[in-house]
Design a protein around this motif. Structure first.
Motif, mmCIF file in Angstrom:
data_model
loop_
_atom_site.group_PDB
_atom_site.id
_atom_site.type_symbol
_atom_site.label_atom_id
_atom_site.label_comp_id
_atom_site.label_asym_id
_atom_site.label_seq_id
_atom_site.Cartn_x
_atom_site.Cartn_y
_atom_site.Cartn_z
ATOM 1 N N SER A 203 2.162 13.544 -1.227
ATOM 2 C CA SER A 203 1.515 12.713 -0.144
ATOM 3 C C SER A 203 2.845 11.905 0.419
ATOM 4 O O SER A 203 3.944 11.583 -0.474
ATOM 5 C CB SER A 203 0.433 11.813 -0.617
ATOM 6 O OG SER A 203 0.245 11.004 0.484
ATOM 7 N N PHE A 204 2.553 11.514 1.522
ATOM 8 C CA PHE A 204 3.718 10.229 1.923
ATOM 9 C C PHE A 204 3.338 8.966 1.305
ATOM 10 O O PHE A 204 2.359 8.567 1.033
ATOM 11 C CB PHE A 204 3.616 10.168 3.461
ATOM 12 C CG PHE A 204 4.082 11.374 4.193
ATOM 13 C CD1 PHE A 204 5.443 11.716 4.593
ATOM 14 C CD2 PHE A 204 3.167 12.281 4.912
ATOM 15 C CE1 PHE A 204 5.875 12.445 5.288
ATOM 16 C CE2 PHE A 204 3.701 13.276 5.402
ATOM 17 C CZ PHE A 204 4.927 13.329 5.662
ATOM 18 N N THR A 205 4.484 8.408 0.922
ATOM 19 C CA THR A 205 4.347 7.083 0.051
ATOM 20 C C THR A 205 3.371 6.319 0.838
ATOM 21 O O THR A 205 2.505 5.527 0.197
ATOM 22 C CB THR A 205 5.698 6.344 -0.135
ATOM 23 O OG1 THR A 205 6.471 7.177 -0.535
ATOM 24 C CG2 THR A 205 5.438 5.074 -0.761
ATOM 25 N N CYS A 206 3.423 6.096 2.194
ATOM 26 C CA CYS A 206 2.523 5.104 2.939
ATOM 27 C C CYS A 206 1.033 5.436 2.885
ATOM 28 O O CYS A 206 0.180 4.620 2.705
ATOM 29 C CB CYS A 206 3.045 5.090 4.631
ATOM 30 S SG CYS A 206 2.995 6.616 5.043
ATOM 31 N N ALA A 207 0.958 6.761 2.497
ATOM 32 C CA ALA A 207 -0.607 7.211 2.312
ATOM 33 C C ALA A 207 -1.072 6.808 1.235
ATOM 34 O O ALA A 207 -2.153 6.414 0.816
ATOM 35 C CB ALA A 207 -0.744 8.650 2.688
ATOM 36 N N VAL A 208 0.028 6.776 0.077
ATOM 37 C CA VAL A 208 -0.451 6.341 -1.335
ATOM 38 C C VAL A 208 -0.778 5.054 -1.266
ATOM 39 O O VAL A 208 -1.715 4.615 -2.214
ATOM 40 C CB VAL A 208 0.674 6.939 -2.143
ATOM 41 C CG1 VAL A 208 0.261 6.397 -3.582
ATOM 42 C CG2 VAL A 208 0.960 8.334 -2.427
ATOM 43 N N GLU A 209 0.119 4.181 -0.760
ATOM 44 C CA GLU A 209 -0.452 2.815 -0.604
ATOM 45 C C GLU A 209 -1.346 2.390 -0.046
ATOM 46 O O GLU A 209 -1.578 1.339 0.179
ATOM 47 C CB GLU A 209 1.126 2.193 -0.335
ATOM 48 C CG GLU A 209 2.274 2.456 -0.907
ATOM 49 C CD GLU A 209 3.694 1.875 -0.400
ATOM 50 O OE1 GLU A 209 3.401 1.635 0.591
ATOM 51 O OE2 GLU A 209 4.504 1.755 -1.123
ATOM 52 N N GLY A 210 -2.116 3.229 0.643
ATOM 53 C CA GLY A 210 -3.297 2.966 1.536
ATOM 54 C C GLY A 210 -2.880 2.121 2.753
ATOM 55 O O GLY A 210 -4.059 1.409 3.108
ATOM 56 N N LEU A 211 -2.007 2.425 3.277
ATOM 57 C CA LEU A 211 -1.807 1.662 4.607
ATOM 58 C C LEU A 211 -2.495 2.288 5.756
ATOM 59 O O LEU A 211 -2.971 1.623 6.538
ATOM 60 C CB LEU A 211 -0.193 1.639 5.028
ATOM 61 C CG LEU A 211 0.701 1.243 4.193
ATOM 62 C CD1 LEU A 211 2.250 1.416 4.489
ATOM 63 C CD2 LEU A 211 0.306 -0.527 4.215
ATOM 64 N N GLY A 212 -3.017 3.456 5.623
ATOM 65 C CA GLY A 212 -3.744 4.054 6.801
ATOM 66 C C GLY A 212 -3.187 4.442 7.860
ATOM 67 O O GLY A 212 -4.050 4.528 8.731
ATOM 68 N N LEU A 213 -1.960 4.605 7.927
ATOM 69 C CA LEU A 213 -1.272 4.726 9.250
ATOM 70 C C LEU A 213 -1.026 6.510 9.406
ATOM 71 O O LEU A 213 -0.718 6.627 10.544
ATOM 72 C CB LEU A 213 -0.006 3.709 9.367
ATOM 73 C CG LEU A 213 -0.639 2.455 9.566
ATOM 74 C CD1 LEU A 213 0.779 1.663 9.320
ATOM 75 C CD2 LEU A 213 -1.289 2.123 10.864
ATOM 76 N N GLU A 214 -0.942 7.158 8.490
ATOM 77 C CA GLU A 214 -0.484 8.588 8.724
ATOM 78 C C GLU A 214 -1.833 9.566 8.462
ATOM 79 O O GLU A 214 -2.740 8.982 8.151
ATOM 80 C CB GLU A 214 0.496 8.820 7.168
ATOM 81 C CG GLU A 214 1.731 8.207 7.500
ATOM 82 C CD GLU A 214 2.771 8.498 8.377
ATOM 83 O OE1 GLU A 214 2.459 9.266 9.370
ATOM 84 O OE2 GLU A 214 3.705 7.800 8.431
ATOM 85 N N PRO A 215 -1.693 10.399 9.051
ATOM 86 C CA PRO A 215 -2.785 11.534 9.064
ATOM 87 C C PRO A 215 -3.471 11.889 7.782
ATOM 88 O O PRO A 215 -4.510 12.232 7.273
ATOM 89 C CB PRO A 215 -2.249 12.808 9.775
ATOM 90 C CG PRO A 215 -0.954 12.627 9.927
ATOM 91 C CD PRO A 215 -0.367 11.093 9.857
ATOM 92 N N VAL A 216 -2.260 11.891 6.684
ATOM 93 C CA VAL A 216 -2.854 12.025 5.158
ATOM 94 C C VAL A 216 -3.781 11.198 4.854
ATOM 95 O O VAL A 216 -4.539 11.533 4.115
ATOM 96 C CB VAL A 216 -1.208 12.003 4.150
ATOM 97 C CG1 VAL A 216 -1.511 12.153 2.867
ATOM 98 C CG2 VAL A 216 -0.316 12.805 4.802
ATOM 99 N N ALA A 217 -3.449 10.084 4.842
ATOM 100 C CA ALA A 217 -4.523 8.885 4.601
ATOM 101 C C ALA A 217 -5.777 9.114 5.258
ATOM 102 O O ALA A 217 -6.957 9.015 4.593
ATOM 103 C CB ALA A 217 -3.749 7.598 4.961
#
Length: 316
Positions: A203-217
């Protein structure tokens, strides 16, 4: 500071121009028509130039027109002079201004976009004095920095516009779930999301951190994917590397993976459900006044979006 030579100071540039046209036309009569002058006046101009230079430039013969050796050398110099004059005129014309300064643009990595490429090309063409600084960051960092007024503009992925920011929709970035050739699902023809719920996830780090901004999240929250994260990075290149290495499945932009698909390193899993995507926005903070270089970039983006909208309407 050097002073000009006395001979240069006294040289009449209009006489040089008259001689240049005479030499080009190889006829005083034709040159007079081109310059809209009477032939005796042009002959007198040639005579005055010869007196100023102290040499004969043209062999006077009613049957033939020939430049003297010195006349040929003077003509070549005149060609350089008038070539430079044309270039000076071209430099002062054109659809660009003198806007200058540093344009610092934060952007997510590996975006394949004609509108962004064309905006950069046009702004450089119109305002060549602008210095560019493109800084790669993930969408979460870009949104946070703009919201906190640390930077002015950025280009990022959003699942929906941020209500407190100015958000211009540029295009939609299509994503897919990928696996490497070592993965058991490599080459699979049909996959449902629930089959991937227990697969190790990259995953992208931002998705792991729960920022909810990438499609991964969004995908993880909606389908319960990524219960075990096998690897993460804020850099697309590194996420792609880990997926190719077989650490797990992961979401990547389709446009950035064509080479790896052709080489057989990545396989886009054909998900039966609706495709994955995220919108790409140009964002700015309404509380921050944009600098002239930023205003120019935003204006060109708006210009290109209007052209795109008109083209789409005409196609319908």
């Amino acid at each position: 500071m050097k002073s000009y030579e006395p001979g240069v100071n006294s040289l009449n540039w209009n006489l040089l121009r008259s001689f240049y046209v005479i030499a080009e036309e190889r006829s005083i009569t034709k040159a007079a028509l081109r310059l809209n002058m009477r032939q005796p006046s042009l002959s007198l101009a040639l005579q005055r130039l010869e007196e100023e230079l102290g040499c004969q430039l043209v062999h006077r013969d009613s049957r033939h027109f020939d430049l003297t050796a010195r006349g040929s050398r003077v003509f070549k110099e005149c060609e350089e002079i008038y070539g430079s004059a044309v270039r000076i005129k071209e430099l002062t014309e054109g659809d660009y201004d003198e806007t200058s300064g540093l344009l610092r643009l934060h952007i997510v990595s590996n975006l394949h976009s004609q509108i962004i490429d064309e905006a950069i090309r046009l702004l450089h063409q119109r305002s060549p004095s602008i210095t560019w600084q493109l800084e790669v960051a993930n969408s979460g960092d870009i949104v946070r920095s703009i919201a906190q007024e640390q930077i002015s503009i950025g280009i990022c992925l959003l699942t929906k516009p941020v209500v407190t920011l100015n958000c211009r929709l540029l295009f939609r970035e299509e994503f897919a779930i990928f696996c490497g050739r070592e993965h058991p699902l490599f080459g699979a023809k049909n996959v449902v999301l629930r089959e991937l719920q227990h697969e190790p996830f990259v995953s992208f780090t931002c998705a792991v951190e729960g920022l909810g901004l990438e499609p991964v999240a969004v995908l993880r929250e909606g389908a319960g994917l990524g219960s075990r994260v096998a690897g993460s990075s804020s850099n697309l290149e590194e996420v792609r590397r880990m997926i190719i290495a077989g650490l797990g499945v992961g979401v990547l932009p389709v446009a950035a993976t064509r080479n790896e698909i052709e080489k057989g390193q990545l396989w886009p899993l054909p998900i039966a459900e609706e495709g994955i995507g995220a919108d790409v926005f140009l964002i700015s903070n309404p509380n921050m006044k944009l600098r002239p270089v930023e205003e120019r970039f935003v204006a060109i983006i708006d210009e290109l979006l209007q052209i795109e909208e008109k083209t789409s309407s005409a196609a319908l």
